[in-house]
Design a protein around this motif. Structure first.
Motif, PDB file in Angstrom:
ATOM      1  N   UNK A   8      10.393  -8.001  -5.736  1.00  0.00           N
ATOM      2  CA  UNK A   8       9.834  -6.663  -5.940  1.00  0.00           C
ATOM      3  C   UNK A   8      10.664  -5.889  -6.964  1.00  0.00           C
ATOM      4  N   UNK A   9      11.987  -5.957  -6.832  1.00  0.00           N
ATOM      5  CA  UNK A   9      12.845  -5.224  -7.772  1.00  0.00           C
ATOM      6  C   UNK A   9      12.691  -5.765  -9.192  1.00  0.00           C
ATOM      7  N   UNK A  10      12.628  -7.096  -9.311  1.00  0.00           N
ATOM      8  CA  UNK A  10      12.428  -7.682 -10.642  1.00  0.00           C
ATOM      9  C   UNK A  10      11.130  -7.174 -11.257  1.00  0.00           C
ATOM     10  N   UNK A  11      10.070  -7.135 -10.446  1.00  0.00           N
ATOM     11  CA  UNK A  11       8.762  -6.683 -10.957  1.00  0.00           C
ATOM     12  C   UNK A  11       8.834  -5.219 -11.390  1.00  0.00           C
ATOM     13  N   UNK A  12       9.484  -4.402 -10.588  1.00  0.00           N
ATOM     14  CA  UNK A  12       9.602  -2.977 -10.921  1.00  0.00           C
ATOM     15  C   UNK A  12      10.373  -2.764 -12.214  1.00  0.00           C
ATOM     16  N   UNK A  13      11.474  -3.509 -12.358  1.00  0.00           N
ATOM     17  CA  UNK A  13      12.316  -3.345 -13.543  1.00  0.00           C
ATOM     18  C   UNK A  13      11.619  -3.880 -14.795  1.00  0.00           C
ATOM     19  N   UNK A  71      12.071  -9.671   3.179  1.00  0.00           N
ATOM     20  CA  UNK A  71      13.449 -10.135   3.320  1.00  0.00           C
ATOM     21  C   UNK A  71      14.125 -10.030   1.950  1.00  0.00           C
ATOM     22  N   UNK A  72      15.315 -10.601   1.846  1.00  0.00           N
ATOM     23  CA  UNK A  72      16.059 -10.512   0.591  1.00  0.00           C
ATOM     24  C   UNK A  72      15.266 -11.069  -0.585  1.00  0.00           C
ATOM     25  N   UNK A  83       4.536  -1.444  -9.753  1.00  0.00           N
ATOM     26  CA  UNK A  83       4.797  -2.884  -9.922  1.00  0.00           C
ATOM     27  C   UNK A  83       5.404  -3.485  -8.660  1.00  0.00           C
ATOM     28  N   UNK A  84       6.268  -2.724  -7.982  1.00  0.00           N
ATOM     29  CA  UNK A  84       6.803  -3.210  -6.703  1.00  0.00           C
ATOM     30  C   UNK A  84       5.663  -3.338  -5.699  1.00  0.00           C
ATOM     31  N   UNK A 108       0.842  -1.208   0.000  1.00  0.00           N
ATOM     32  CA  UNK A 108       0.000   0.000   0.000  1.00  0.00           C
ATOM     33  C   UNK A 108       0.873   1.252   0.000  1.00  0.00           C
ATOM     34  N   UNK A 109       1.955   1.198   0.758  1.00  0.00           N
ATOM     35  CA  UNK A 109       2.845   2.357   0.825  1.00  0.00           C
ATOM     36  C   UNK A 109       3.518   2.611  -0.525  1.00  0.00           C
ATOM     37  N   UNK A 110       3.992   1.525  -1.153  1.00  0.00           N
ATOM     38  CA  UNK A 110       4.650   1.688  -2.458  1.00  0.00           C
ATOM     39  C   UNK A 110       3.654   2.172  -3.506  1.00  0.00           C
ATOM     40  N   UNK A 111       2.386   1.764  -3.356  1.00  0.00           N
ATOM     41  CA  UNK A 111       1.359   2.226  -4.298  1.00  0.00           C
ATOM     42  C   UNK A 111       1.127   3.731  -4.144  1.00  0.00           C
ATOM     43  N   UNK A 112       1.120   4.192  -2.897  1.00  0.00           N
ATOM     44  CA  UNK A 112       0.974   5.634  -2.658  1.00  0.00           C
ATOM     45  C   UNK A 112       2.116   6.403  -3.322  1.00  0.00           C
ATOM     46  N   UNK A 113       3.330   5.883  -3.160  1.00  0.00           N
ATOM     47  CA  UNK A 113       4.488   6.537  -3.781  1.00  0.00           C
ATOM     48  C   UNK A 113       4.323   6.563  -5.296  1.00  0.00           C
TER      49      UNK A 113
END
Lengths: 220, 333
Positions: free
Chosen positions: A110-115, A103-104, A91-92, A64-69
């Motif tokens: 998340x990073x893969x999805x964002x990229x 965690x890692x 996407x993250x 939810x926080x990343x969606x707000x950003x």
């Protein structure tokens, strides 16, 4: 160490401070091969993000926080950077929806999805002299580190090192996407502003995430 | 640089406030988010046209909102794309149930923001088609660039599609008119001086007192070549030559000839350009069926002009002649 929504919010705030500090530098880089507004636009967007975070009650949901950003960036940055950075965060957000800890492995996904999202949106590949040249190596380095048994903090550090190398690699490139592509060969010799701000995002992750805030920041 | 403004950060809002006051019968203006909407929108059963882009190109696009042209325009900050939430709001405000056409100039930021907006609108059940205008022959069209920039043909597409929509034609046909215009129109521009964005306050690029840039973009993007200033007739050949060769326009073709001022060039000079363009085309057996002379797609105070040619057929000529009532373009009504 895992990261909570509070850690992720601190990452966003650190990115805002970093963008504000480098605003003029980003705009200068953009003036050389673009339209001289990258620093201004990102600064406006990240200030809006922080204002939004200040006005929104802190929750546990990282997604939810990343969606707000992401939504705030989409509606305030404009230009190409708004949809591109917005897509990275949205996407993250989808990849971390409902999670209160990452965690890692969680961050790697998340990073893969964002990229992947930013590549789908902008249709840029490695070597086009765009933010992809910082983000793809960063996500790959992060995943490689996690799969090799590194902690999330170590993986963020590896990602920042890879992102910085990616930024440096944009200098000799001839731009094939965005406004810089109109310059053709004349775009070579300039560092890409979008890759530069993307590096700052990963750099802030290395300082704030994976338990870094508790064990002391890693300078990259 | 001297500017007739109050503060750089207020430029777009104050311009929109002025537009609203000056043309209250034709348009409604929203300041949050920024949009210029036809006064009687939504028009039920009519395909709605939405365009937009960075500000600084007035009268495009806000000045082309009204009967027979656009239903809404989304102005961004100066030379900065509008945002998806803004485009979505405009799309919803004008949707009359027959679908919405997004007319998008080929700039990466515009395309990405309009794409995101179209996705959001479709999720809300609105039928959206988008057509990208890319007519600037100064840019080599290749897989290795962002492609040709959208310039003068955008004005023509907005007028012609507006007429098609006013006739009650369905979304696909209105979009086809836009694609047709994009396929058969070509443009090229030149600058005598740079534009100055209000926030930067200094020229976007340096051009010597005796120099001109051939192939300039409407945000001051560099063109094909920088050279010594030449007489107007020679400049027409430098612009119209590549435009004619690119399509190519051939002897016997009828065209709409559009001589556009970039903001800082007086009409007296634009007519000198038009005079030579007419002669240049006649010399190649190309007939000017319709024309437009004036400053319609500008680059702030940049001095210079662009030439756009559109291959005409009876259908396009009829759509061109149809009534239009907007702040920036008005005839037949």
């Amino acid at each position: 160490m895992t990261d909570s929504a509070a850690d992720v919010a601190r990452w966003a705030r650190a990115f805002q401070a970093e963008i504000a500090e480098h605003r003029d530098r980003l705009t200068e880089l953009d003036a050389a091969i673009g339209d001289a507004d990258h620093g201004t636009n990102m600064d406006r967007g990240m200030r809006a993000v922080v204002a939004k975070l200040d006005a929104t009650p802190a929750g546990d949901d990282i997604g939810a926080l990343l969606k707000t950003v992401g939504m705030t960036l989409v509606s305030t940055v404009g230009g190409a950077s708004g949809p591109l950075y917005g897509t990275v965060f949205l996407r993250m957000a989808t990849a971390t929806a409902g999670r209160s800890e990452l965690d890692g492995d969680g961050w790697a996904a998340a990073l893969d999805a964002g990229v992947e999202g930013v590549q789908a949106r902008g249709k840029a590949v490695l070597g086009d002299k765009t933010m992809v040249d910082a983000l793809v190596p960063a996500a790959a380095a992060f995943r490689h580190a996690v799969e090799s048994g590194a902690t999330a903090g170590e993986a963020w550090h590896a990602a920042a090192v890879a992102a910085r190398a990616g930024v440096k690699a944009t200098v000799p490139m001839v731009a094939r996407k965005g406004r810089a592509s109109y310059l053709g060969e004349r775009s070579a010799g300039h560092q890409d502003p979008g890759a530069t701000s993307s590096y700052l995002l990963v750099h802030c992750g290395a300082e704030q995430l994976g338990g870094q805030a508790h064990s002391g920041a890693v300078r990259t | 640089m001297k500017k007739l403004i109050n503060a750089p950060e207020d430029v777009v809002r104050e311009e929109l406030e002025g537009l609203a006051l000056a043309h209250a019968g034709m348009v409604r203006v929203s300041l949050d988010p920024y949009m210029v909407v036809r006064a009687d929108a939504p028009v039920l059963g009519k395909v709605a046209l939405v365009s937009g882009g960075g500000s600084g190109h007035e009268p495009m696009h806000g000045g082309f909102v009204g009967a027979g042209m656009l239903d809404a325009a989304c102005p961004g900050e100066v030379f900065t794309s509008p945002t998806p939430d803004q485009i979505l709001a405009a799309t919803k405000a004008v949707d009359g149930g027959a679908g919405v056409l997004h007319i998008v100039k080929n700039y990466t930021g515009d395309i990405l923001n309009f794409e995101m907006a179209a996705e959001l609108a479709r999720e809300e059940g609105i039928e959206v088609e988008a057509v990208v205008v890319a007519d600037d022959v100064a840019v080599r069209d290749s897989l290795y660039t962002a492609g040709r920039r959208g310039v003068g043909a955008t004005v023509l597409a907005e007028k012609l599609c507006g007429a098609a929509a006013a006739e009650g034609r369905p979304l696909k046909e209105v979009a086809d008119v836009c694609r047709h215009v994009n396929d058969f129109a070509r443009s090229m521009g030149m600058a005598l001086t740079s534009c100055v964005t209000p926030s930067a306050g200094r020229p976007t690029f340096d051009l010597g007192e005796d120099e001109m840039e051939i192939g300039i973009g409407i945000h001051g993007e560099p063109g094909r070549e920088r050279m010594k200033v030449a007489p107007a007739d020679d400049i027409v050949a430098l612009l119209a030559g590549p435009v004619v060769e690119d399509l190519p326009f051939r002897a016997g073709d009828s065209v709409l000839a559009f001589v556009n001022g970039l903001g800082g060039t007086p009409l007296i000079e634009l007519y000198i350009v038009y005079r030579e363009l007419h002669r240049f085309l006649a010399g190649r057996g190309i007939l000017v069926g319709r024309n437009l002379v004036g400053s319609y797609i500008t680059s702030l105070e940049m001095a210079g002009c662009s030439i756009t040619l559109l291959k005409l057929d009876d259908e396009l000529a009829r759509l061109w002649d149809a009534p239009v009532v907007t702040p920036g373009l008005r005839w037949g009504a």
